[in-house]
Design a protein around this motif. Sequence first.
Motif, PDB file in Angstrom:
ATOM      1  N   ASP A 324       7.059  60.420  -1.705  1.00 26.18           N
ATOM      2  CA  ASP A 324       6.306  60.369  -2.836  1.00 26.18           C
ATOM      3  C   ASP A 324       7.106  59.439  -3.917  1.00 26.18           C
ATOM      4  OD1 ASP A 324       7.882  62.603  -3.092  1.00 26.18           O
ATOM      5  OD2 ASP A 324       6.877  63.023  -5.063  1.00 26.18           O
ATOM      6  N   GLU A 325       6.212  58.825  -5.011  1.00 24.90           N
ATOM      7  CA  GLU A 325       6.952  58.244  -5.887  1.00 24.90           C
ATOM      8  C   GLU A 325       8.214  57.680  -5.747  1.00 24.90           C
ATOM      9  OE1 GLU A 325       5.077  61.210  -9.398  1.00 24.90           O
ATOM     10  OE2 GLU A 325       6.678  62.178  -8.430  1.00 24.90           O
ATOM     11  N   TRP A 374       4.367  63.457   1.652  1.00 25.94           N
ATOM     12  CA  TRP A 374       3.398  63.550   0.773  1.00 25.94           C
ATOM     13  C   TRP A 374       2.505  62.228   1.237  1.00 25.94           C
ATOM     14  CZ3 TRP A 374       2.983  67.714  -1.987  1.00 25.94           C
ATOM     15  CH2 TRP A 374       4.097  68.339  -2.186  1.00 25.94           C
ATOM     16  N   TRP A 391      -1.756  65.186  -2.238  1.00 22.83           N
ATOM     17  CA  TRP A 391      -1.503  65.664  -3.565  1.00 22.83           C
ATOM     18  C   TRP A 391      -2.271  64.701  -4.620  1.00 22.83           C
ATOM     19  CZ3 TRP A 391       1.405  63.377  -7.709  1.00 22.83           C
ATOM     20  CH2 TRP A 391       2.144  62.170  -7.460  1.00 22.83           C
ATOM     21  N   TYR A 416      -1.870  72.316  -8.663  1.00 23.94           N
ATOM     22  CA  TYR A 416      -0.549  72.310  -9.380  1.00 23.94           C
ATOM     23  C   TYR A 416      -0.376  73.355 -10.327  1.00 23.94           C
ATOM     24  CZ  TYR A 416       1.276  67.746  -7.049  1.00 23.94           C
ATOM     25  OH  TYR A 416       1.850  67.211  -6.244  1.00 23.94           O
ATOM     26  N   TRP A 466       5.925  73.037  -9.199  1.00 27.37           N
ATOM     27  CA  TRP A 466       7.042  72.191  -9.862  1.00 27.37           C
ATOM     28  C   TRP A 466       7.698  72.905 -11.021  1.00 27.37           C
ATOM     29  CZ3 TRP A 466       7.801  68.592  -6.396  1.00 27.37           C
ATOM     30  CH2 TRP A 466       6.751  68.193  -5.638  1.00 27.37           C
TER      31      TRP A 466
HETATM   32  C1  ACM Z   1       4.323  64.993  -6.175  1.00 25.75           C
HETATM   33  O1  ACM Z   1       3.831  65.507  -7.266  1.00 25.75           O
HETATM   34  N1  ACM Z   1       4.953  63.868  -6.526  1.00 25.75           N
HETATM   35  C2  ACM Z   1       4.195  65.271  -4.800  1.00 25.75           C
END
Ligand code: ACM
Length: 529
Positions: A324-325, A374, A391, A416, A466
Amino acid sequence: MKHLILLVFVSFTGFAQNAYNLIPLPKEVIPTQGHFVVKKSTSIGFSNAEFAPVANLLQEYLHRASTFPISAKASKSSSIQFSQNSSLGEEAYTLQISSKKIDIQAKTGKGAFYALQTLLQLMPAQIYAGTPIAGNISISNVLIKDEPRFSYRGLMLDVGRYYYPVESVKRFIDLMAIYKMNTFHWHLTEDQGWRIEIKKYPLLTSISSVRKESMLGHYKDQQFDGKPHGGFYTQEEVKDIVAYAAKKYIDVIPEIEMPGHSQAVLAAYPQLGANSDKLYKVKTKWGVSEDVLFPREETFSFLEDVLTEVMTLFPSQYIHIGGDECPKTQWKESKFCQDLIKKLGLKDEHELQSYFIRRIDKFVTSKGKKLLGWDEILEGGLSPNAMVMSWRGTKGGVEAAKQNHDVVMSPNSYFYLDYYQADPKTQPLAIGGNLPLSKCYSFEPNLPELTAEEAKHVVGIQANVWTEYISNINYAEYMTYPRALALSEIGWSPKESKNYADFKKRLTGHLPAMDAMKINYSKAFLTQP
Ligand code: ACM
């Protein structure tokens, strides 16, 4: 006669189910008259060795709670009897409580373990406290036939942003098991810290696991605590946690992030990034780093070595590789990356990321494991057995299911758990968002965009903790509970029985049990619609 009619009425309305306060709600609950009372003569028996650990667990609970010397032994006719029923599913069980006997049937130890969790929820709440209960342990008679709706019921804990000691990770696992969740996704690497010992690359633990300081307050405030933060799990500790979870029938999936979320790696091994002369540091601010891994042969060798060690530690069939990202700025500016794009005949940096993931996918698959990532990993084609974790809403999950990939739905707006669960003015600091318990509970994994055949690829759901703003297990519990119980119920209970008002009523009745377990749950839901 009047009296009898009343009893029948009570038994066949929703009232009886509410009175049992079970979470997640079993598939079928048929209340009957009377009670089973734990006595001096009560004994626990198991028909085969697979059930022995579960029978022993029950023995320990009863032993701590009563003055009776209750034993668990191989037997076919004990007053609490575990028996094998091969016609049931892998996670299924039946639990029949009558005045003379408790009969538990399951095909596997896992099914028996879930029967035990249900049985404990039917006992006085103090059973969870581990101290003697004043008075009888009396359990209402009932017949329960149960099995889960989805095979994957997960929680993720991010130990990259904050290191959680082994005991805290075990506590997180303990609570998952009570509510029949079966997959612990362990997010082990981040820009802000690498947390797993890799023998071949010792700098990952001596350098990448420690950051100079951490952010205090929200990102916009740019305040820091000035204190180093670090920690990692040795391979022995990892094995211990994996074995601990297995005893609770929880599979542990490790996540090793790539090619983004890797600034901590570059602090130790700068040659894997844009510029080996650059002085990378383990990131101290939250947010996504521009410093990412480069698709060099050396990087692939490094990752294959790391994954090889990881795969020996985790029996899980899935290895999560993040994906991801990953900001593309550095790849755009790099002659190496642009030349590679040309050489491989790729269109752009996004296709280069797909190339990166496909190479890792091939490697993971060649080792007999399956890739999980992801939803960004979907962009460039995957092995047929790769699984996608959706996600960014459910769009990626829907697309993956349509491409015949298995999917875990973990949409940020429902699952989340770092989001606020009530008005921020009334809450400890959280990342943002607005996710009350009722919203969590409202998620429906069977999406209208999917045909019945495609929907079979949705193997389950996951909520993610997270931890940018969650530096210890006590606060993690506050953010996780009771919202993880909504996840537990969506993942387990039949769609037809889903009812928030009923869930809330059962949850309210279950709070004494959570108090007995000393769960630091949020009470915000009690005053919310
Ligand atoms: C994510 O929240 N970057 C998987």
